[in-house]
Scaffold this motif. Structure first.
Motif, PDB file in Angstrom:
ATOM      1  N   ARG A  89       1.061   0.927  13.316  1.00  0.00           N
ATOM      2  CA  ARG A  89       0.440   0.519  14.591  1.00  0.00           C
ATOM      3  C   ARG A  89       1.265   1.063  15.755  1.00  0.00           C
ATOM      4  NH1 ARG A  89      -1.653  -4.395  11.935  1.00  0.00           N
ATOM      5  NH2 ARG A  89      -3.903  -4.296  12.254  1.00  0.00           N
ATOM      6  N   ALA A  90       2.594   1.040  15.583  1.00  0.00           N
ATOM      7  CA  ALA A  90       3.488   1.500  16.655  1.00  0.00           C
ATOM      8  C   ALA A  90       3.540   3.026  16.736  1.00  0.00           C
ATOM      9  CB  ALA A  90       4.897   0.940  16.427  1.00  0.00           C
ATOM     10  N   ASP A  91       3.356   3.683  15.594  1.00  0.00           N
ATOM     11  CA  ASP A  91       3.495   5.146  15.527  1.00  0.00           C
ATOM     12  C   ASP A  91       2.300   5.673  14.715  1.00  0.00           C
ATOM     13  OD1 ASP A  91       4.484   7.676  15.702  1.00  0.00           O
ATOM     14  OD2 ASP A  91       6.199   7.346  14.364  1.00  0.00           O
ATOM     15  N   PRO A  92       1.165   5.867  15.383  1.00  0.00           N
ATOM     16  CA  PRO A  92      -0.103   6.073  14.668  1.00  0.00           C
ATOM     17  C   PRO A  92      -0.156   7.301  13.762  1.00  0.00           C
ATOM     18  CG  PRO A  92      -0.523   5.570  16.976  1.00  0.00           C
ATOM     19  CD  PRO A  92       0.947   5.800  16.837  1.00  0.00           C
ATOM     20  N   VAL A  93      -0.978   7.188  12.750  1.00  0.00           N
ATOM     21  CA  VAL A  93      -1.270   8.314  11.861  1.00  0.00           C
ATOM     22  C   VAL A  93      -2.744   8.678  12.053  1.00  0.00           C
ATOM     23  CG1 VAL A  93       0.482   7.629  10.192  1.00  0.00           C
ATOM     24  CG2 VAL A  93      -1.872   6.824   9.881  1.00  0.00           C
ATOM     25  N   GLN A  94      -3.087   9.902  11.698  1.00  0.00           N
ATOM     26  CA  GLN A  94      -4.482  10.350  11.874  1.00  0.00           C
ATOM     27  C   GLN A  94      -5.251  10.336  10.552  1.00  0.00           C
ATOM     28  OE1 GLN A  94      -1.811  12.556  13.384  1.00  0.00           O
ATOM     29  NE2 GLN A  94      -2.041  10.953  14.924  1.00  0.00           N
ATOM     30  N   ILE A  95      -4.492  10.260   9.453  1.00  0.00           N
ATOM     31  CA  ILE A  95      -5.113  10.322   8.121  1.00  0.00           C
ATOM     32  C   ILE A  95      -4.487   9.238   7.250  1.00  0.00           C
ATOM     33  CG2 ILE A  95      -5.277  11.719   6.004  1.00  0.00           C
ATOM     34  CD1 ILE A  95      -5.103  14.222   7.903  1.00  0.00           C
ATOM     35  N   LEU A  96      -5.350   8.510   6.526  1.00  0.00           N
ATOM     36  CA  LEU A  96      -4.852   7.541   5.536  1.00  0.00           C
ATOM     37  C   LEU A  96      -5.598   7.777   4.226  1.00  0.00           C
ATOM     38  CD1 LEU A  96      -3.300   4.959   4.624  1.00  0.00           C
ATOM     39  CD2 LEU A  96      -5.258   3.639   5.475  1.00  0.00           C
ATOM     40  N   VAL A  97      -4.831   8.035   3.175  1.00  0.00           N
ATOM     41  CA  VAL A  97      -5.437   8.143   1.835  1.00  0.00           C
ATOM     42  C   VAL A  97      -5.017   6.901   1.057  1.00  0.00           C
ATOM     43  CG1 VAL A  97      -5.626   9.478  -0.289  1.00  0.00           C
ATOM     44  CG2 VAL A  97      -5.370  10.660   1.907  1.00  0.00           C
ATOM     45  N   ASN A  98      -5.993   6.025   0.817  1.00  0.00           N
ATOM     46  CA  ASN A  98      -5.752   4.788   0.070  1.00  0.00           C
ATOM     47  C   ASN A  98      -5.773   5.059  -1.424  1.00  0.00           C
ATOM     48  OD1 ASN A  98      -5.632   2.659   2.071  1.00  0.00           O
ATOM     49  ND2 ASN A  98      -7.813   3.052   2.461  1.00  0.00           N
ATOM     50  N   ASN A  99      -4.829   4.435  -2.112  1.00  0.00           N
ATOM     51  CA  ASN A  99      -4.741   4.610  -3.565  1.00  0.00           C
ATOM     52  C   ASN A  99      -3.960   3.416  -4.088  1.00  0.00           C
ATOM     53  OD1 ASN A  99      -4.728   5.829  -6.135  1.00  0.00           O
ATOM     54  ND2 ASN A  99      -2.890   7.035  -5.665  1.00  0.00           N
ATOM     55  N   CYS A 100      -3.984   3.203  -5.379  1.00  0.00           N
ATOM     56  CA  CYS A 100      -3.229   2.089  -5.953  1.00  0.00           C
ATOM     57  C   CYS A 100      -2.974   2.394  -7.421  1.00  0.00           C
ATOM     58  CB  CYS A 100      -4.023   0.792  -5.826  1.00  0.00           C
ATOM     59  SG  CYS A 100      -5.629   0.841  -6.632  1.00  0.00           S
ATOM     60  N   GLY A 101      -2.059   1.659  -8.020  1.00  0.00           N
ATOM     61  CA  GLY A 101      -1.874   1.791  -9.460  1.00  0.00           C
ATOM     62  C   GLY A 101      -3.089   1.206 -10.169  1.00  0.00           C
ATOM     63  N   GLY A 102      -3.369   1.707 -11.358  1.00  0.00           N
ATOM     64  CA  GLY A 102      -4.501   1.170 -12.123  1.00  0.00           C
ATOM     65  C   GLY A 102      -4.129  -0.172 -12.733  1.00  0.00           C
ATOM     66  N   PRO A 103      -5.071  -1.132 -12.763  1.00  0.00           N
ATOM     67  CA  PRO A 103      -4.785  -2.449 -13.341  1.00  0.00           C
ATOM     68  C   PRO A 103      -4.788  -2.393 -14.868  1.00  0.00           C
ATOM     69  CG  PRO A 103      -7.083  -2.326 -12.728  1.00  0.00           C
ATOM     70  CD  PRO A 103      -6.468  -1.003 -12.319  1.00  0.00           C
ATOM     71  N   PRO A 104      -4.315  -3.452 -15.533  1.00  0.00           N
ATOM     72  CA  PRO A 104      -4.339  -3.455 -16.995  1.00  0.00           C
ATOM     73  C   PRO A 104      -5.763  -3.309 -17.541  1.00  0.00           C
ATOM     74  CG  PRO A 104      -3.106  -5.337 -16.139  1.00  0.00           C
ATOM     75  CD  PRO A 104      -3.756  -4.670 -14.966  1.00  0.00           C
ATOM     76  N   ALA A 105      -5.866  -2.672 -18.727  1.00  0.00           N
ATOM     77  CA  ALA A 105      -7.165  -2.587 -19.401  1.00  0.00           C
ATOM     78  C   ALA A 105      -7.509  -3.955 -19.985  1.00  0.00           C
ATOM     79  CB  ALA A 105      -7.093  -1.539 -20.510  1.00  0.00           C
ATOM     80  N   GLY A 106      -8.807  -4.195 -20.195  1.00  0.00           N
ATOM     81  CA  GLY A 106      -9.216  -5.453 -20.825  1.00  0.00           C
ATOM     82  C   GLY A 106     -10.698  -5.691 -20.651  1.00  0.00           C
ATOM     83  N   PRO A 107     -11.279  -6.571 -21.483  1.00  0.00           N
ATOM     84  CA  PRO A 107     -12.718  -6.849 -21.431  1.00  0.00           C
ATOM     85  C   PRO A 107     -13.080  -7.811 -20.307  1.00  0.00           C
ATOM     86  CG  PRO A 107     -11.687  -8.227 -23.093  1.00  0.00           C
ATOM     87  CD  PRO A 107     -10.588  -7.349 -22.535  1.00  0.00           C
ATOM     88  N   ALA A 108     -14.373  -7.913 -20.009  1.00  0.00           N
ATOM     89  CA  ALA A 108     -14.829  -8.829 -18.962  1.00  0.00           C
ATOM     90  C   ALA A 108     -14.660 -10.282 -19.408  1.00  0.00           C
ATOM     91  CB  ALA A 108     -16.296  -8.543 -18.641  1.00  0.00           C
ATOM     92  N   ARG A 109     -14.909 -10.512 -20.682  1.00  0.00           N
ATOM     93  CA  ARG A 109     -14.882 -11.894 -21.172  1.00  0.00           C
ATOM     94  C   ARG A 109     -13.444 -12.394 -21.276  1.00  0.00           C
ATOM     95  NH1 ARG A 109     -17.529 -13.862 -26.812  1.00  0.00           N
ATOM     96  NH2 ARG A 109     -17.416 -16.088 -26.349  1.00  0.00           N
TER      97      ARG A 109
END
Ligand SMILES: NC(=O)c1ccc[n+]([C@@H]2O[C@H](COP(=O)([O-])OP(=O)(O)OC[C@H]3O[C@@H](n4cnc5c(N)ncnc54)[C@H](OP(=O)(O)O)[C@@H]3O)[C@@H](O)[C@H]2O)c1
Length: 256
Positions: free
Chosen positions: A76-96
């Motif tokens: 906010r204090a030192d603005p950027v013009q580009i943001l690439v959002n990313n994250c680590g992948g969550p654990p695998a597993g079933p819906a149930r």
């Protein structure tokens, strides 16, 4: 083609390797000054010196709410013009049978930091009348991937957020898009293939051959093929592309 990114300041999340790393490198190759975030606070391996010179690495764990908030104050204090959002992948597993805690943890380490970082970056972008937000998703947004319910579910929420946001800021010349990887050869994909091999009793070569057979291109994607699409979406030329989800999947998703 000159993407017009020389001197633009970019933040790329999850950028020590893999898809975020390749996106950060592609932006730096186009002349952007890139801040690469990850828990390890390292740059991708094997950078050419002129590319490394435009990149700086910062340690930030997306699951650390206070650290994310402090970084938001910085941009906010030192603005950027580009943001690439990313994250680590969550654990695998079933819906149930997923626990409340598993859902909470996945949402808090994937979606919440993206929302916070984007809000912080948008202040400067809207004020300047130019900005690029690109969020790395998954083909699982369009066709849910069996055994990956936390990824499918949380990324569905992220897709709804991204599309809503795109319409809110389009008039300020800020574009908001998602890029959906299919199977790009990164450490994360190798880990998922290893889990499939273990669960199915196959060896890795058989698991990879089975996966390749579902991809019309007949191979996994390379991280730099993914990074190039992210860089294009950040370019001046992509100024009228917003609210979109672009697949990078070798043709694997069989819908329109
Ligand atoms: N590769 C594919 O084909 C594919 C397909 C669909 C979806 N995706 C998704 O795309 C995203 C990136 O995948 P990838 O293949 O590039 O994975 P990757 O090779 O494992 O790289 C993940 C990157 O994120 C960083 N990271 C992980 N957790 C973090 C955290 N809590 N805070 C900050 N940084 C963190 C890692 O660095 P540190 O370990 O140093 O933190 C690394 O730089 C993942 O969400 C993955 O599920 C990938």
């Amino acid at each position: 083609m000159d993407f017009g990114l020389t001197g633009k300041r970019a933040v790329v999340v999850g950028a020590s390797k893999g898809l975020g790393g390749a996106s950060a490198v592609a932006l730096a190759m186009e002349g952007a000054e890139v801040i690469a975030l990850s828990r390890s606070g390292t740059l991708p391996d094997g950078l050419a010196p002129e590319v490394a010179a435009r990149m700086s690495a910062r340690a930030l764990d997306l699951a650390d709410e206070a650290a994310v908030a402090a970084f938001c104050d910085e941009i906010r204090a030192d603005p950027v013009q580009i943001l690439v959002n990313n994250c680590g992948g969550p654990p695998a597993g079933p819906a149930r049978g997923q626990t409340r805690e598993a859902w909470r943890k996945a949402f808090e380490s994937m979606a919440m930091p993206m929302f916070a970082l984007t809000d912080a970056a948008l202040d400067g972008m809207v004020a300047a009348g130019w900005g690029r937000i690109v969020t790395i998703g998954s083909s699982g947004i369009e066709v849910p991937i069996p055994g990956l319910v936390l990824s499918n579910g949380v990324r569905g929420a992220i897709a709804g957020w991204s599309k809503t946001l795109a319409a809110e800021v389009a008039a300020h010349s800020v574009t908001v898009n998602m890029v959906l990887p299919g199977r790009i050869a990164t450490d994360r994909l190798a880990q998922l293939d290893a889990i499939r091999a273990r669960n199915s009793g196959q060896d890795m070569a058989a698991v990879e051959a089975e996966a390749r057979a579902t991809i019309p291109a007949g191979r996994y994607g390379r991280p730099e093929e993914f990074g190039a699409v992210v860089a294009f979406l950040c370019s001046q030329q992509a100024s009228y592309v917003t609210g979109s989800m672009i697949r990078v999947d070798g043709g694997a998703t069989r819908s329109h």
